[in-house]
Write an enzyme that holds these catalytic residues in place. Sequence first.
Site, mmCIF file in Angstrom:
data_model
loop_
_atom_site.group_PDB
_atom_site.id
_atom_site.type_symbol
_atom_site.label_atom_id
_atom_site.label_comp_id
_atom_site.label_asym_id
_atom_site.label_seq_id
_atom_site.Cartn_x
_atom_site.Cartn_y
_atom_site.Cartn_z
ATOM 1 N N ARG A 108 0.819 -1.223 0.000
ATOM 2 C CA ARG A 108 0.000 0.000 0.000
ATOM 3 C C ARG A 108 0.845 1.262 0.000
ATOM 4 N NH1 ARG A 108 -4.511 -0.902 4.440
ATOM 5 N NH2 ARG A 108 -2.642 -1.263 5.646
ATOM 6 N N GLU A 128 5.769 -10.235 14.468
ATOM 7 C CA GLU A 128 5.236 -10.765 15.720
ATOM 8 C C GLU A 128 5.409 -12.281 15.790
ATOM 9 O OE1 GLU A 128 1.116 -10.603 18.340
ATOM 10 O OE2 GLU A 128 1.241 -9.549 16.431
#
Length: 172
Positions: free
Chosen positions: A60, A97
Site C-alpha cells: 500500500r 510478531e
Amino acid sequence: MSELSQLILDRIRDVPDYPKPGVLFKDITPLLGDPVAMAAVVEELAGLAEVDKIVGIEARGFILAAPVAYRAAAGFVPVRKKGKLPAATLEESYDLEYGSATIEVHRDAFAPGDRVLIVDDVLATGGTAKATIELVERAGAHVVGIAVLMELAFLKGRERLPDVGLHSLVIV
C-alpha cells in the site's frame, strides 16, 4: 485536530476481525477513492522535504509514494518483498510478531548521496520502516525522513525509529 487529519480520519474504515480475529484493520480504500482527500494527502507528503527519491514500501505504500514522487519531481523506488524485483538486489530481514520477513531494493536504485523520503500507509511496530532505512543507507543514499498516512501509536513503532524524522498525518 487539523482539517487534513479530520479529512483522513473521516475516510478510514475500521474493519473488525480482519485479517484475523481480534485485529481492527484500518482500511484506507475509502480515502483512496476520494479525489479531494487523496490530492490533499499527496500534496502534504510531497511538500515535506526536498528529495531526490521517494521510496514506497510494498504494497500500500506504493499507492501513496508513486503520486508523491510525481508531485515532488522525484524518482520513485519500490521496496518489495524478497523475490519480486528482477535485477540485482540488496536485502534486509526483520522480525514480525510471529516469524520474520525479508524486503529488497535494487542495488542501483540510488545514486550516492541521494536524499530519500520513505513513504508508507501505516506505521505499526516499525519493523518494516527500520529495515527500509537500513536498505536505503546500505545502498549509499541518505534518509531525510519517513512519512506515513497513519501511525498506530499503541504499537510504539516510533520508538524503533529515534534517529529519523517521522511525519504522521494522523496518529490513532
